[in-house]
Write a protein that holds these residues in place. Structure first.
Motif, PDB file in Angstrom:
ATOM      1  N   MET A 132       0.898  -1.063  -0.061  1.00 19.57           N
ATOM      2  CA  MET A 132       0.093  -0.036   0.116  1.00 19.57           C
ATOM      3  C   MET A 132       0.975   1.290  -0.043  1.00 19.57           C
ATOM      4  O   MET A 132       1.700   1.337   0.822  1.00 19.57           O
ATOM      5  N   GLY A 133       0.563   2.021  -0.786  1.00 14.80           N
ATOM      6  CA  GLY A 133       1.413   3.284  -1.046  1.00 14.80           C
ATOM      7  C   GLY A 133       1.294   4.228   0.154  1.00 14.80           C
ATOM      8  O   GLY A 133       0.276   4.165   0.852  1.00 14.80           O
ATOM      9  N   ARG A 134       2.450   5.132   0.290  1.00 13.22           N
ATOM     10  CA  ARG A 134       2.313   5.898   1.762  1.00 13.22           C
ATOM     11  C   ARG A 134       0.889   6.822   2.015  1.00 13.22           C
ATOM     12  O   ARG A 134       0.359   6.738   2.804  1.00 13.22           O
ATOM     13  N   ARG A 135       0.537   7.387   0.592  1.00 11.95           N
ATOM     14  CA  ARG A 135      -0.840   8.110   0.771  1.00 11.95           C
ATOM     15  C   ARG A 135      -1.901   7.559   1.207  1.00 11.95           C
ATOM     16  O   ARG A 135      -2.825   7.672   2.015  1.00 11.95           O
ATOM     17  N   ARG A 136      -1.950   6.496   0.365  1.00 12.28           N
ATOM     18  CA  ARG A 136      -3.099   5.492   0.704  1.00 12.28           C
ATOM     19  C   ARG A 136      -3.338   4.948   1.864  1.00 12.28           C
ATOM     20  O   ARG A 136      -4.142   4.930   2.591  1.00 12.28           O
ATOM     21  N   SER A 137      -2.088   4.724   2.603  1.00 13.12           N
ATOM     22  CA  SER A 137      -2.077   4.259   4.007  1.00 13.12           C
ATOM     23  C   SER A 137      -2.259   5.408   4.874  1.00 13.12           C
ATOM     24  O   SER A 137      -2.959   4.978   5.857  1.00 13.12           O
ATOM     25  N   ASP A 138      -1.860   6.350   4.595  1.00 13.92           N
ATOM     26  CA  ASP A 138      -2.281   7.798   5.649  1.00 13.92           C
ATOM     27  C   ASP A 138      -3.736   7.618   5.608  1.00 13.92           C
ATOM     28  O   ASP A 138      -4.417   8.119   6.746  1.00 13.92           O
ATOM     29  N   ILE A 139      -4.340   7.798   4.597  1.00 21.00           N
ATOM     30  CA  ILE A 139      -5.946   7.930   4.433  1.00 21.00           C
ATOM     31  C   ILE A 139      -6.532   6.857   4.882  1.00 21.00           C
ATOM     32  O   ILE A 139      -7.755   6.997   5.768  1.00 21.00           O
ATOM     33  N   PHE A 140      -6.282   5.568   4.727  1.00 23.68           N
ATOM     34  CA  PHE A 140      -6.821   4.397   5.520  1.00 23.68           C
ATOM     35  C   PHE A 140      -6.506   4.585   6.819  1.00 23.68           C
ATOM     36  O   PHE A 140      -7.669   4.251   7.714  1.00 23.68           O
ATOM     37  N   GLU A 141      -5.586   4.740   7.292  1.00 23.69           N
ATOM     38  CA  GLU A 141      -5.507   5.160   8.782  1.00 23.69           C
ATOM     39  C   GLU A 141      -6.396   6.259   9.456  1.00 23.69           C
ATOM     40  O   GLU A 141      -6.665   6.123  10.512  1.00 23.69           O
ATOM     41  N   ALA A 142      -6.421   7.325   8.755  1.00 23.49           N
ATOM     42  CA  ALA A 142      -7.397   8.600   8.951  1.00 23.49           C
ATOM     43  C   ALA A 142      -8.772   7.836   9.286  1.00 23.49           C
ATOM     44  O   ALA A 142      -9.337   8.365  10.242  1.00 23.49           O
ATOM     45  N   VAL A 143      -9.202   7.378   8.187  1.00 17.24           N
ATOM     46  CA  VAL A 143     -10.639   6.733   8.279  1.00 17.24           C
ATOM     47  C   VAL A 143     -10.833   5.707   9.354  1.00 17.24           C
ATOM     48  O   VAL A 143     -11.608   5.813  10.322  1.00 17.24           O
ATOM     49  N   ARG A 144      -9.874   4.986   9.363  1.00 20.59           N
ATOM     50  CA  ARG A 144      -9.885   3.725  10.592  1.00 20.59           C
ATOM     51  C   ARG A 144     -10.035   4.403  11.768  1.00 20.59           C
ATOM     52  O   ARG A 144     -10.623   3.839  12.812  1.00 20.59           O
ATOM     53  N   ARG A 145      -9.226   5.338  12.066  1.00 21.70           N
ATOM     54  CA  ARG A 145      -8.907   6.034  13.429  1.00 21.70           C
ATOM     55  C   ARG A 145     -10.265   6.538  13.786  1.00 21.70           C
ATOM     56  O   ARG A 145     -10.798   6.119  14.950  1.00 21.70           O
ATOM     57  N   ILE A 146     -10.944   7.228  12.890  1.00 21.23           N
ATOM     58  CA  ILE A 146     -12.420   7.680  13.288  1.00 21.23           C
ATOM     59  C   ILE A 146     -13.491   6.462  13.390  1.00 21.23           C
ATOM     60  O   ILE A 146     -14.304   6.360  14.110  1.00 21.23           O
ATOM     61  N   MET A 147     -13.273   5.491  12.612  1.00 18.82           N
ATOM     62  CA  MET A 147     -14.312   4.337  12.287  1.00 18.82           C
ATOM     63  C   MET A 147     -14.403   3.653  13.693  1.00 18.82           C
ATOM     64  O   MET A 147     -15.198   2.908  13.914  1.00 18.82           O
ATOM     65  N   ASN A 148     -12.984   3.759  14.470  1.00 18.11           N
ATOM     66  CA  ASN A 148     -12.871   2.748  15.763  1.00 18.11           C
ATOM     67  C   ASN A 148     -13.979   3.802  17.006  1.00 18.11           C
ATOM     68  O   ASN A 148     -14.003   3.128  18.006  1.00 18.11           O
ATOM     69  N   TYR A 149     -14.387   4.972  16.586  1.00 21.11           N
ATOM     70  CA  TYR A 149     -15.177   5.499  17.680  1.00 21.11           C
ATOM     71  C   TYR A 149     -16.529   5.114  17.972  1.00 21.11           C
ATOM     72  O   TYR A 149     -16.988   4.230  16.707  1.00 21.11           O
ATOM     73  N   PRO A 150     -17.242   5.344  18.841  1.00 17.69           N
ATOM     74  CA  PRO A 150     -18.665   4.621  19.011  1.00 17.69           C
ATOM     75  C   PRO A 150     -19.313   5.158  17.839  1.00 17.69           C
ATOM     76  O   PRO A 150     -19.029   6.511  17.328  1.00 17.69           O
ATOM     77  N   LEU A 151     -20.423   4.718  17.311  1.00 18.90           N
ATOM     78  CA  LEU A 151     -21.231   5.641  16.129  1.00 18.90           C
ATOM     79  C   LEU A 151     -21.803   6.920  16.590  1.00 18.90           C
ATOM     80  O   LEU A 151     -21.473   7.649  15.573  1.00 18.90           O
ATOM     81  N   GLU A 152     -22.275   7.154  17.755  1.00 23.24           N
ATOM     82  CA  GLU A 152     -22.692   8.491  17.960  1.00 23.24           C
ATOM     83  C   GLU A 152     -21.579   9.448  17.964  1.00 23.24           C
ATOM     84  O   GLU A 152     -21.761  10.865  17.938  1.00 23.24           O
ATOM     85  N   ASP A 153     -20.183   9.054  18.215  1.00 20.59           N
ATOM     86  CA  ASP A 153     -19.006   9.862  18.158  1.00 20.59           C
ATOM     87  C   ASP A 153     -18.708  10.100  16.706  1.00 20.59           C
ATOM     88  O   ASP A 153     -18.089  11.173  16.479  1.00 20.59           O
ATOM     89  N   ARG A 154     -18.914   9.250  15.837  1.00 21.63           N
ATOM     90  CA  ARG A 154     -18.223   9.486  14.424  1.00 21.63           C
ATOM     91  C   ARG A 154     -19.498   9.912  13.458  1.00 21.63           C
ATOM     92  O   ARG A 154     -19.294  10.289  12.185  1.00 21.63           O
TER      93      ARG A 154
END
Length: 100
Positions: free
Chosen positions: A1-23
């Motif tokens: 996975m390229g660096r940029r794609r990895s950064d985007i993936f991690e950014a979305v995953r970080r918020i996806m780990n929040y409870p539904l009401e938080d995201r």
């Protein structure tokens, strides 16, 4: 996975780990191709994301947003919290609700 794609993936995953009401109020801003017009910016609510893989964000309605088309993530007040090429613009850890 390229660096940029990895950064985007991690950014979305970080918020996806929040409870539904938080995201629920977070939005992904992405480039969408429109025939005869070109590219326009669109938004998708993070609560409509069912999964994220190394290539795309998959939505409840069956649509997929390729990671390379995501340009930013906006917070509950419409502020930019992550932007392509700049990374995190705000520390989101202070926003998370804590069970009390």
């Amino acid at each position: 996975m390229g660096r940029r794609r990895s950064d985007i993936f991690e950014a979305v995953r970080r918020i996806m780990n929040y409870p539904l009401e938080d995201r629920g109020d977070y939005r992904i801003v992405y480039r969408h191709r429109v025939e005869g017009v070109g590219e326009v910016l669109r938004e998708a609510r993070l609560e409509s994301v069912v999964r994220v893989d190394k290539w795309a964000v998959h939505l409840v309605n069956g649509d997929s947003i390729p990671l390379h088309r995501i340009v930013e993530i906006r917070g509950p007040r419409g502020e930019t919290v992550w932007r392509r090429g700049l990374g995190w613009l705000e520390d989101l850890s202070s926003r998370r609700r804590t069970a009390g």
